[in-house]
Structures are given as C-alpha cells and as structure tokens.
Scaffold this active site. Structure first.
Site, PDB file in Angstrom:
ATOM      1  N   ASP A   1     -47.833  47.228 -58.537  1.00 56.42           N
ATOM      2  CA  ASP A   1     -47.693  45.783 -58.717  1.00 56.42           C
ATOM      3  C   ASP A   1     -47.316  45.527 -60.170  1.00 56.42           C
ATOM      4  O   ASP A   1     -47.440  46.411 -61.021  1.00 56.42           O
ATOM      5  CB  ASP A   1     -49.032  45.099 -58.390  1.00 56.42           C
ATOM      6  CG  ASP A   1     -48.959  43.594 -58.594  1.00 56.42           C
ATOM      7  OD1 ASP A   1     -48.030  42.968 -58.050  1.00 56.42           O
ATOM      8  OD2 ASP A   1     -49.807  43.043 -59.320  1.00 56.42           O
ATOM      9  N   SER A   2     -46.900  44.288 -60.445  1.00 55.87           N
ATOM     10  CA  SER A   2     -46.596  43.913 -61.822  1.00 55.87           C
ATOM     11  C   SER A   2     -47.853  43.947 -62.697  1.00 55.87           C
ATOM     12  O   SER A   2     -47.757  43.978 -63.907  1.00 55.87           O
ATOM     13  CB  SER A   2     -46.009  42.508 -61.833  1.00 55.87           C
ATOM     14  OG  SER A   2     -46.868  41.619 -61.148  1.00 55.87           O
TER      15      SER A   2
ATOM     16  N   CYS B   1     -47.677  35.785 -52.433  1.00 52.16           N
ATOM     17  CA  CYS B   1     -47.888  36.261 -53.802  1.00 52.16           C
ATOM     18  C   CYS B   1     -49.249  36.937 -53.833  1.00 52.16           C
ATOM     19  O   CYS B   1     -50.198  36.466 -53.185  1.00 52.16           O
ATOM     20  CB  CYS B   1     -47.859  35.088 -54.780  1.00 52.16           C
ATOM     21  SG  CYS B   1     -48.281  35.548 -56.467  1.00 52.16           S
ATOM     22  N   THR B   2     -49.320  38.014 -54.599  1.00 51.81           N
ATOM     23  CA  THR B   2     -50.554  38.802 -54.647  1.00 51.81           C
ATOM     24  C   THR B   2     -51.802  37.983 -54.984  1.00 51.81           C
ATOM     25  O   THR B   2     -52.895  38.309 -54.525  1.00 51.81           O
ATOM     26  CB  THR B   2     -50.428  39.889 -55.725  1.00 51.81           C
ATOM     27  OG1 THR B   2     -49.874  39.291 -56.907  1.00 51.81           O
ATOM     28  CG2 THR B   2     -49.548  41.024 -55.263  1.00 51.81           C
ATOM     29  N   HIS B   3     -51.620  36.945 -55.810  1.00 51.77           N
ATOM     30  CA  HIS B   3     -52.781  36.224 -56.315  1.00 51.77           C
ATOM     31  C   HIS B   3     -53.324  35.159 -55.356  1.00 51.77           C
ATOM     32  O   HIS B   3     -54.467  34.735 -55.474  1.00 51.77           O
ATOM     33  CB  HIS B   3     -52.431  35.527 -57.633  1.00 51.77           C
ATOM     34  CG  HIS B   3     -52.215  36.460 -58.775  1.00 51.77           C
ATOM     35  ND1 HIS B   3     -51.286  37.477 -58.733  1.00 51.77           N
ATOM     36  CD2 HIS B   3     -52.809  36.531 -59.995  1.00 51.77           C
ATOM     37  CE1 HIS B   3     -51.312  38.128 -59.891  1.00 51.77           C
ATOM     38  NE2 HIS B   3     -52.225  37.572 -60.665  1.00 51.77           N
TER      39      HIS B   3
ATOM     40  N   GLU C   1     -55.885  34.270 -62.655  1.00 51.81           N
ATOM     41  CA  GLU C   1     -56.292  35.265 -63.661  1.00 51.81           C
ATOM     42  C   GLU C   1     -57.352  34.689 -64.595  1.00 51.81           C
ATOM     43  O   GLU C   1     -58.158  35.425 -65.161  1.00 51.81           O
ATOM     44  CB  GLU C   1     -55.066  35.772 -64.420  1.00 51.81           C
ATOM     45  CG  GLU C   1     -54.142  36.503 -63.464  1.00 51.81           C
ATOM     46  CD  GLU C   1     -53.271  37.565 -64.086  1.00 51.81           C
ATOM     47  OE1 GLU C   1     -53.328  37.758 -65.306  1.00 51.81           O
ATOM     48  OE2 GLU C   1     -52.520  38.199 -63.324  1.00 51.81           O
TER      49      GLU C   1
ATOM     50  N   TYR D   1     -43.647  39.473 -63.310  1.00 56.18           N
ATOM     51  CA  TYR D   1     -42.322  39.751 -62.751  1.00 56.18           C
ATOM     52  C   TYR D   1     -41.714  38.469 -62.140  1.00 56.18           C
ATOM     53  O   TYR D   1     -40.516  38.388 -61.929  1.00 56.18           O
ATOM     54  CB  TYR D   1     -42.410  40.794 -61.623  1.00 56.18           C
ATOM     55  CG  TYR D   1     -42.586  42.234 -62.061  1.00 56.18           C
ATOM     56  CD1 TYR D   1     -42.877  42.586 -63.382  1.00 56.18           C
ATOM     57  CD2 TYR D   1     -42.458  43.261 -61.122  1.00 56.18           C
ATOM     58  CE1 TYR D   1     -43.043  43.918 -63.741  1.00 56.18           C
ATOM     59  CE2 TYR D   1     -42.613  44.599 -61.485  1.00 56.18           C
ATOM     60  CZ  TYR D   1     -42.910  44.914 -62.796  1.00 56.18           C
ATOM     61  OH  TYR D   1     -43.064  46.225 -63.145  1.00 56.18           O
ATOM     62  N   GLY D   2     -42.603  37.523 -61.833  1.00 50.38           N
ATOM     63  CA  GLY D   2     -42.213  36.357 -61.033  1.00 50.38           C
ATOM     64  C   GLY D   2     -41.106  35.513 -61.618  1.00 50.38           C
ATOM     65  O   GLY D   2     -40.421  34.788 -60.907  1.00 50.38           O
TER      66      GLY D   2
ATOM     67  N   CYS E   1     -46.441  44.077 -54.926  1.00 56.53           N
ATOM     68  CA  CYS E   1     -45.939  42.872 -55.598  1.00 56.53           C
ATOM     69  C   CYS E   1     -44.880  42.195 -54.714  1.00 56.53           C
ATOM     70  O   CYS E   1     -43.899  42.834 -54.328  1.00 56.53           O
ATOM     71  CB  CYS E   1     -45.334  43.282 -56.933  1.00 56.53           C
ATOM     72  SG  CYS E   1     -44.624  41.921 -57.848  1.00 56.53           S
ATOM     73  N   ASN E   2     -45.092  40.920 -54.440  1.00 53.43           N
ATOM     74  CA  ASN E   2     -44.135  40.194 -53.589  1.00 53.43           C
ATOM     75  C   ASN E   2     -42.775  40.090 -54.269  1.00 53.43           C
ATOM     76  O   ASN E   2     -41.745  40.222 -53.620  1.00 53.43           O
ATOM     77  CB  ASN E   2     -44.653  38.788 -53.289  1.00 53.43           C
ATOM     78  CG  ASN E   2     -45.797  38.792 -52.306  1.00 53.43           C
ATOM     79  OD1 ASN E   2     -45.627  38.499 -51.139  1.00 53.43           O
ATOM     80  ND2 ASN E   2     -46.987  39.160 -52.768  1.00 53.43           N
ATOM     81  N   THR E   3     -42.787  39.842 -55.574  1.00 51.92           N
ATOM     82  CA  THR E   3     -41.517  39.685 -56.288  1.00 51.92           C
ATOM     83  C   THR E   3     -40.738  41.004 -56.273  1.00 51.92           C
ATOM     84  O   THR E   3     -39.530  41.025 -56.026  1.00 51.92           O
ATOM     85  CB  THR E   3     -41.779  39.229 -57.746  1.00 51.92           C
ATOM     86  OG1 THR E   3     -42.693  38.128 -57.724  1.00 51.92           O
ATOM     87  CG2 THR E   3     -40.496  38.818 -58.425  1.00 51.92           C
TER      88      THR E   3
HETATM   89  N1  DGL Z   1     -47.465  40.216 -58.351  1.00 48.87           N
HETATM   90  C1  DGL Z   1     -46.600  39.063 -58.402  1.00 48.87           C
HETATM   91  C2  DGL Z   1     -46.152  38.705 -56.973  1.00 48.87           C
HETATM   92  O1  DGL Z   1     -46.817  38.985 -56.004  1.00 48.87           O
HETATM   93  C3  DGL Z   1     -47.270  37.887 -59.078  1.00 48.87           C
HETATM   94  C4  DGL Z   1     -47.441  38.070 -60.562  1.00 48.87           C
HETATM   95  C5  DGL Z   1     -46.126  38.198 -61.304  1.00 48.87           C
HETATM   96  O2  DGL Z   1     -45.379  37.191 -61.431  1.00 48.87           O
HETATM   97  O3  DGL Z   1     -45.833  39.301 -61.756  1.00 48.87           O
HETATM   98  O4  DGL Z   1     -45.106  38.140 -56.804  1.00 48.87           O
END
Ligand code: DGL
Length: 267
Positions: A10-11, A184-186, A152, A42-43, A73-75
């Site tokens: 993940d990012s 998104c992961t969060h 976060e 990464y978003g 990571c979704n992005t």
């Molecule tokens: N992990 C990213 C996602 O799921 C979210 C955090 C980021 O922007 O890196 O898209």
C-alpha cells in the site's frame, strides 16, 4: 502446500485494513507487508508515478520470495494492476475488481456509488469494473480526499468528520443509490459515520473484505495455500521512520505490529 508468504502493499498504513481481513480469513498464512510511508499519499499523484512506485515495490516483494502479490491500495490497483500482472511471475490481485464485483452482486436497483481518492475516481477503474459485471448499472463516483487525513488523525467519530462526510456524501444520497463501495483503504474505519449519512437503505461494500475472499479463492485455485497447521508470521516493511506506522498501524490492524523494518528502495 506452499509456505511462502503473501506480499501485500500500500502507499502507507491504509492497506492494513486489507491485512486485517486476510489475517481473519487466512490465519495460517505468512504475510509480508510493504507500506510506502515515505511517498504517501498516492491518491493525488499521476498514474505514471503511481505505476513506477508500484513496480519498484512489487520488485522488492518478489525479492522476499512472495507467492502472490495483493495490491491493497485502491489508487495503485486503479493505475497499476494490469502493468504488474504483466510484469510479475506470481499472481497479482488488486482491490478494485473484488470490490466492484461485490457491489454488482449486492445492488437491487442497479444504482451504485463509489467513493475513493481523486486518482482512483479519475481513473474510472471502479465504474468500468462494475459495468463489466452489471452492464446496465448506473454508477456515480465521488472523490473524498479529506477522509484519509481524518482517519490517520484518529478522528473517526469527530464532529468535523461528520460535517465533511455530509459535504461529500449528501449529493450521493440525492442519487438514490442502494450500494456504496468504500473504494479506499481508509474508509472502512469511517463505516459508522458514512453509514449514518447514507442511511440504512444503502449497503456499504468494503473492498478490503471482498479482496480477502478473492485471495483465498486464487490461492486455492492455484494450489498455493499454506499448511492449515502453519502459524503465520507477519513482517512489515516501510520506507519512512516507523514510529508513527507502529502507533497508527495498530489501530488499523486491531493488534500490535511486531516485526517492523525501515528499508530504502533505492539501494
Ligand atoms: N491507500 C490509498 C488508497 O486506497 C489511500 C491513501 C493514499 O492516497 O495514498 O487509495
């Protein structure tokens, strides 16, 4: 039986929501997690940059002899999955496909919402993947960039989070969707606030949960499952100093992070 670890990246910290689900569904597997904490987020980065970072990390994980790579990571899944699938000799699974398929299965009205980072939404990856399973679906996407820093910060139930959730999500309630993908992961950590804004008529689909189920299937299909008696060992790698990762990460993971190491990808 294959005792090699599953690589997850993940990012940063967010992918631990996927690890949490994997540990739940595959308690005997060993995991290697890579969080690119030096280069997060990464978003809001370009697809090219996210692809380059993703290739570097996949290379590192392959060096750890992983049997499969999960792009938590979704992005990164939206921008780099196909690239990684072509480049890697092990199976690579992302979070977009499983989340999208789960949404296509759940919807009754065919009206589906997706929320995620600006990069994931701009890629249109979720809408494409949903329409692949439900061609008639009406898909509405909305970027919710402030959710990541709020999570976060630990503001999961804070008045500011509720206010921002209304700002982002009220237009989606007007769209009369019956399913909302947390792309998104969060966002699974904001399930309560998001659910309260969307109301009981909207099913929230957690991509992390859907992905873990697909990983189980992939490992089974390819005969890559570990021994059922194995006691999984987890190893965590990050690219920036690890104190914050340890602290915030335990919240994501629901348990202490033990084997944690900082690495330099340029070496
Ligand atoms: N992990 C990213 C996602 O799921 C979210 C955090 C980021 O922007 O890196 O898209």
């Amino acid at each position: 039986m294959n005792p090699r670890p599953i690589g997850v990246f993940d990012s940063g910290i967010g992918g631990l929501t996927v690890v949490r689900e994997l540990l739940h569904q595959l308690p005997h597997e060993s995991l290697v997690y890579f969080g690119d904490t030096a280069r997060v987020p990464y978003g809001n980065k370009s697809p090219e940059t996210v692809r380059r970072y993703s290739r570097e990390i996949a290379g590192y994980l392959l060096g750890q002899d992983v049997k499969m790579i999960v792009v938590a990571c979704n992005t990164a899944s939206a921008h780099a999955l196909e690239d990684l699938q072509r480049a890697c000799a092990v199976p690579v699974e992302g979070v977009v496909g499983p989340g999208a398929r789960a949404a296509a299965r759940h919807t009754r009205t065919g009206r589906i919402g997706v929320i995620g980072t600006a990069g994931t939404m701009a890629s249109g990856a979720y809408a494409r993947a949903i329409r692949a399973g439900a061609p008639e679906a009406y898909v509405v996407e909305r970027a919710c960039p402030l959710f990541v820093p709020l999570v976060e910060e630990g503001w999961l139930d804070h008045p500011a989070t509720k206010l921002i959730a209304h700002e982002y999500l009220d237009p989606l309630t007007d769209e009369r969707i019956d399913t909302l993908v947390l792309g998104c992961t969060h966002y699974p950590l904001l399930r309560k606030v998001i659910g309260a804004v969307m109301g009981p008529g909207v099913t929230l689909v957690d991509s992390a949960e859907a992905t873990a189920a697909v990983v189980v299937e992939r490992l089974q299909e390819r005969g890559l499952l570990g021994a059922p008696s194995g006691n999984g060992i987890d190893h965590f790698f990050v690219t920036d100093s690890s104190d914050r990762f340890r602290e915030v990460g335990s919240r994501f993971l629901g348990r202490e992070i033990e084997r944690l190491e900082q690495v330099d990808l340029t070496e």
